[in-house]
Write an enzyme that holds these catalytic residues in place. Sequence first.
Site, PDB file in Angstrom:
ATOM      1  N   GLY A 190     -12.894  13.748  28.869  1.00  0.00           N
ATOM      2  CA  GLY A 190     -12.753  15.084  28.304  1.00  0.00           C
ATOM      3  C   GLY A 190     -11.714  15.197  27.212  1.00  0.00           C
ATOM      4  O   GLY A 190     -11.569  14.327  26.340  1.00  0.00           O
ATOM      5  N   ILE A 191     -10.959  16.285  27.240  1.00  0.00           N
ATOM      6  CA  ILE A 191      -9.925  16.547  26.243  1.00  0.00           C
ATOM      7  C   ILE A 191      -8.874  15.450  26.254  1.00  0.00           C
ATOM      8  O   ILE A 191      -8.385  15.021  25.209  1.00  0.00           O
ATOM      9  CB  ILE A 191      -9.274  17.917  26.499  1.00  0.00           C
ATOM     10  CG1 ILE A 191     -10.299  19.039  26.285  1.00  0.00           C
ATOM     11  CG2 ILE A 191      -8.067  18.125  25.588  1.00  0.00           C
ATOM     12  CD1 ILE A 191      -9.793  20.402  26.714  1.00  0.00           C
ATOM     13  N   GLY A 228      -4.823  12.339  32.807  1.00  0.00           N
ATOM     14  CA  GLY A 228      -6.247  12.648  32.700  1.00  0.00           C
ATOM     15  C   GLY A 228      -6.836  12.152  31.394  1.00  0.00           C
ATOM     16  O   GLY A 228      -7.784  12.732  30.872  1.00  0.00           O
ATOM     17  N   TYR A 266      -6.846  28.656  40.307  1.00  0.00           N
ATOM     18  CA  TYR A 266      -6.890  28.044  38.971  1.00  0.00           C
ATOM     19  C   TYR A 266      -6.150  28.923  37.962  1.00  0.00           C
ATOM     20  O   TYR A 266      -5.306  28.429  37.194  1.00  0.00           O
ATOM     21  CB  TYR A 266      -8.339  27.853  38.535  1.00  0.00           C
ATOM     22  CG  TYR A 266      -8.468  27.218  37.170  1.00  0.00           C
ATOM     23  CD1 TYR A 266      -8.328  25.839  37.009  1.00  0.00           C
ATOM     24  CD2 TYR A 266      -8.703  27.989  36.035  1.00  0.00           C
ATOM     25  CE1 TYR A 266      -8.420  25.248  35.756  1.00  0.00           C
ATOM     26  CE2 TYR A 266      -8.801  27.405  34.776  1.00  0.00           C
ATOM     27  CZ  TYR A 266      -8.668  26.042  34.649  1.00  0.00           C
ATOM     28  OH  TYR A 266      -8.745  25.469  33.405  1.00  0.00           O
TER      29      TYR A 266
END
Length: 328
Positions: A61-62, A57, A214
């Site tokens: 983002g992060i 990923g 989640y």
Amino acid sequence: MLLVVIYYSVVIAISLYITLFLLMLIGVFLYMLLCESEKAVCKSNARLDGKIALVTGGNQGIGLETARELAARGARVIIACRGAEKAAEAIQDIVATTGNKQVEYMPLDLSRFSSIRQFAADFNNTYDRLDILVNNAGCSGVKPRYTEDGINLVMQVNYFGPFLLTKLLTGKLIASKPSRIIIVSSILHFVGKINVDTLDKLFGRAYAGLFYDYNNSKLCGVLWTKALAKKLPEGISVNCVHPGLVRTNLFRRLPMLYLAVFYTVCWLLKCKTPKEGAQTVLHLCLSEEVQHVRGKYFMECREAKHTRLADDEDFVERVWNKSVEVIS
């Protein structure tokens, strides 16, 4: 009559928005007061020349900010994600801001075990080492459904997929010792509640069930960290992290009302930027003081308390055994 129905529908919608907004505002305010009163910064000056880092990923983002900083330290960085176009944009951005041209893309879809196995085979055949593995990619806000492997989508992307990926890359991590594994979890793991026998199944088919999925996936991340710390040889640092409440698009697929409330609250309370959210991840990637730390949970660049479930060795082992069964 129709106008009356429309009127009351609008009133109900507005009332629901206000109620959700106030509840989330209070909850986030208390969280930030207790947990994020100070936004810590990674203080390590470590260089990574000659090292290879893999960030799942890493195109947004992060993950993007983590990949950027690792590249700035001289590492060869592999960005693993689904979208080639977005990955190309991320790589161009990283190269432009760091001057490091050793940033590469490899396709990886964590929702498909076949993709993970192909990725691992390609990686193991291409690279002779792996010094840092950042299991960052995740999802939420998607409608509850099963993957082609017959597994709860959120649980597979957030937990079972990274579990399989790490298992297949363990040989490279051992060969590169001292090496590091970082698992991005969440403070929401505290409210996770899992049934080991149905770990790979949907909690529910409504959005309420999705939130449990989640939370449960992040709880599994903490338990997995504990198990890895016992099973991996010395020299491999493995820890998990709560990055904080970060303004990313992780929840972009939520219903519009929830999404509007979330972003409004983040804006009002000045939640973390992705760069700020990456700091504790980077602390675990870089700091010498955590090279020999294993099986811990970190917040704001320091060790923090995790759920008591992670101290139950029998429970951790049961979750591990079930996870091995699911990915086999």
